[in-house]
Design an enzyme around this catalytic site. Structure first.
Site, mmCIF file in Angstrom:
data_model
loop_
_atom_site.group_PDB
_atom_site.id
_atom_site.type_symbol
_atom_site.label_atom_id
_atom_site.label_comp_id
_atom_site.label_asym_id
_atom_site.label_seq_id
_atom_site.Cartn_x
_atom_site.Cartn_y
_atom_site.Cartn_z
ATOM 1 N N HIS A 199 0.808 -1.222 0.000
ATOM 2 C CA HIS A 199 0.000 0.000 0.000
ATOM 3 C C HIS A 199 0.840 1.270 0.000
ATOM 4 O O HIS A 199 0.303 2.376 -0.101
ATOM 5 C CB HIS A 199 -0.985 0.010 1.181
ATOM 6 C CG HIS A 199 -0.373 0.305 2.514
ATOM 7 N ND1 HIS A 199 -0.514 1.524 3.138
ATOM 8 C CD2 HIS A 199 0.366 -0.459 3.348
ATOM 9 C CE1 HIS A 199 0.114 1.496 4.306
ATOM 10 N NE2 HIS A 199 0.654 0.315 4.454
ATOM 11 N N CYS A 321 1.613 5.514 12.002
ATOM 12 C CA CYS A 321 1.639 4.456 13.014
ATOM 13 C C CYS A 321 1.987 4.992 14.395
ATOM 14 O O CYS A 321 1.907 4.273 15.382
ATOM 15 C CB CYS A 321 2.644 3.370 12.623
ATOM 16 S SG CYS A 321 2.211 2.534 11.084
#
Length: 378
Positions: A199, A321
């Protein structure tokens, strides 16, 4: 909407989506099944790996393990190598430059008794090679080093790191190349294992790759039916694995053209930002052009992200993240960037879909955001 958060994720290519759907419809069989349809699926799986090897001219140097993404690839490589070598080498070397999917793995291993050493980082965000030399010994099982940093865009000297690491026969070099693929050439000659995530180069979420030079060096951390050489047991997701090959081919084919385009955009933005008092470019020269980190001392990064978002400009503070954590970013701290500048840092990250109009619109909206926050700048 102007999307400038491509380091977090990219828009899937339509042909990748089409491939995923087509394989789901026509070749949904289990590659481990012994019947004709299963054998056909297994052959297609092997063909896809052969195509990847041909793409990177790997021949027999590496085996390829399909995973769900770089987080799983990093876990399989780092834990698998550490467990395999712990009886005779229990030192792991890393740095604060690494992605959380590496740092949190080594911190977990530290709780299991492994000796974790952190190599120093220079002020321009590079691995300190002299310090790395001083940390190396016959007890080092693994050194892990990302090729391109996901926060600042620095390109690490993987070849020079490898020359140091491979002077010690027990030591293994793992490379997280997630932000490198499609932007700069991958350094397969230096790496013993390398991780990618689909991705990040206009593939799908849930796609990953782990390149492994010597399978016998890794102990499986997932046990089951023995798929993917026993390193990643579980029914193979053939549609997702075939689709990542489609994304990979395009990313490699268009990488030189993309690098040139993004380099022009990068320099255009830097020259534009230099006209604004108080705004600091954090990314060092020589960084990958798709990532540009910018500091607004005195303004909170979250405030800036919200302000840009109000004008439909999508960017981020740090890594997606870790962006919701309250602590200061370790990469910027290691580079001795002032605290207020770190707190007010944003990351602009571009990709294949970024256009000249996007950059023009960003600059127009930047003026509006700057007017809102300039009184806060220190």
């Amino acid at each position: 909407m102007i999307y400038l958060d491509n380091a977090a994720t990219t828009k899937p290519r339509q042909d990748v989506l089409d491939t995923f759907l087509k394989v789901n419809e026509s070749l949904y069989f289990n590659p481990n099944s012994p019947h004709k349809a299963g054998i056909q699926a297994e052959q297609l799986l092997q063909q896809s790996k052969d195509q990847i090897k041909e793409l990177f001219k790997l021949e027999k140097d590496f085996d390829i393990v399909f995973t769900s993404g770089a987080t799983e690839s990093n876990n399989i490589a780092i834990k698998g190598i550490a467990y395999k070598k712990r009886a005779f080498a229990n030192v792991i070397i890393t740095s604060v430059l690494e992605h959380p999917s590496v740092l949190e793995v080594v911190r977990s291993l530290e709780n299991e008794g492994f000796d974790i050493k952190y190599v120093n980082v220079t002020k321009d965000g590079q691995i300190d090679l002299e310090h790395l030399k001083s940390l190396m010994s016959d007890k080092v099982a693994l050194v892990t080093c990302m090729q391109v940093n996901n926060i600042m865009g620095q390109i690490q000297p993987i070849e020079a790191v490898a020359k140091i690491v491979h002077q010690y026969p027990k030591a293994h070099l793992h490379v997280d190349a997630v932000q490198a693929i499609g932007k700069i050439a991958l350094d397969f000659k230096s790496a013993d294992t390398m991780s990618l995530s689909g991705h990040k180069f206009h593939g799908l979420k849930g796609q990953g790759l782990l390149f492994v030079r010597n399978l016998h060096q890794i102990e499986p951390i997932v046990h089951g039916g023995g798929q993917e050489y026993g390193l990643r047991s579980g029914t193979v997701n053939l549609p997702i694995d075939i689709a990542i090959v489609k994304a990979l081919k395009v990313a490699v084919k268009e990488s030189a053209q993309l690098y040139e385009k993004l380099s022009e955009f990068n320099q255009e933005i830097i020259q534009f930002l230099n006209e604004y008092s108080g705004v600091k470019v954090n990314s060092p020269s020589g960084a990958s052009p798709h990532i540009l980190n910018v500091g607004f001392p005195g303004v909170k990064g979250e405030v800036l992200v919200n302000a840009f978002s109000k004008y439909d400009i999508m960017l981020s503070t740090t890594s997606a993240c870790s962006s919701k954590k309250a602590s200061l970013n370790e990469v910027l701290l290691a580079m001795d960037i002032p605290k207020t500048q770190i707190e007010g840092s944003i990351r602009i990250s571009m990709g294949a879909n970024t256009t000249t109009d996007d950059i023009r619109n960003f600059k127009e909206k930047f003026n509006l955001v700057y007017e809102e926050v300039k009184e806060l700048l220190k």
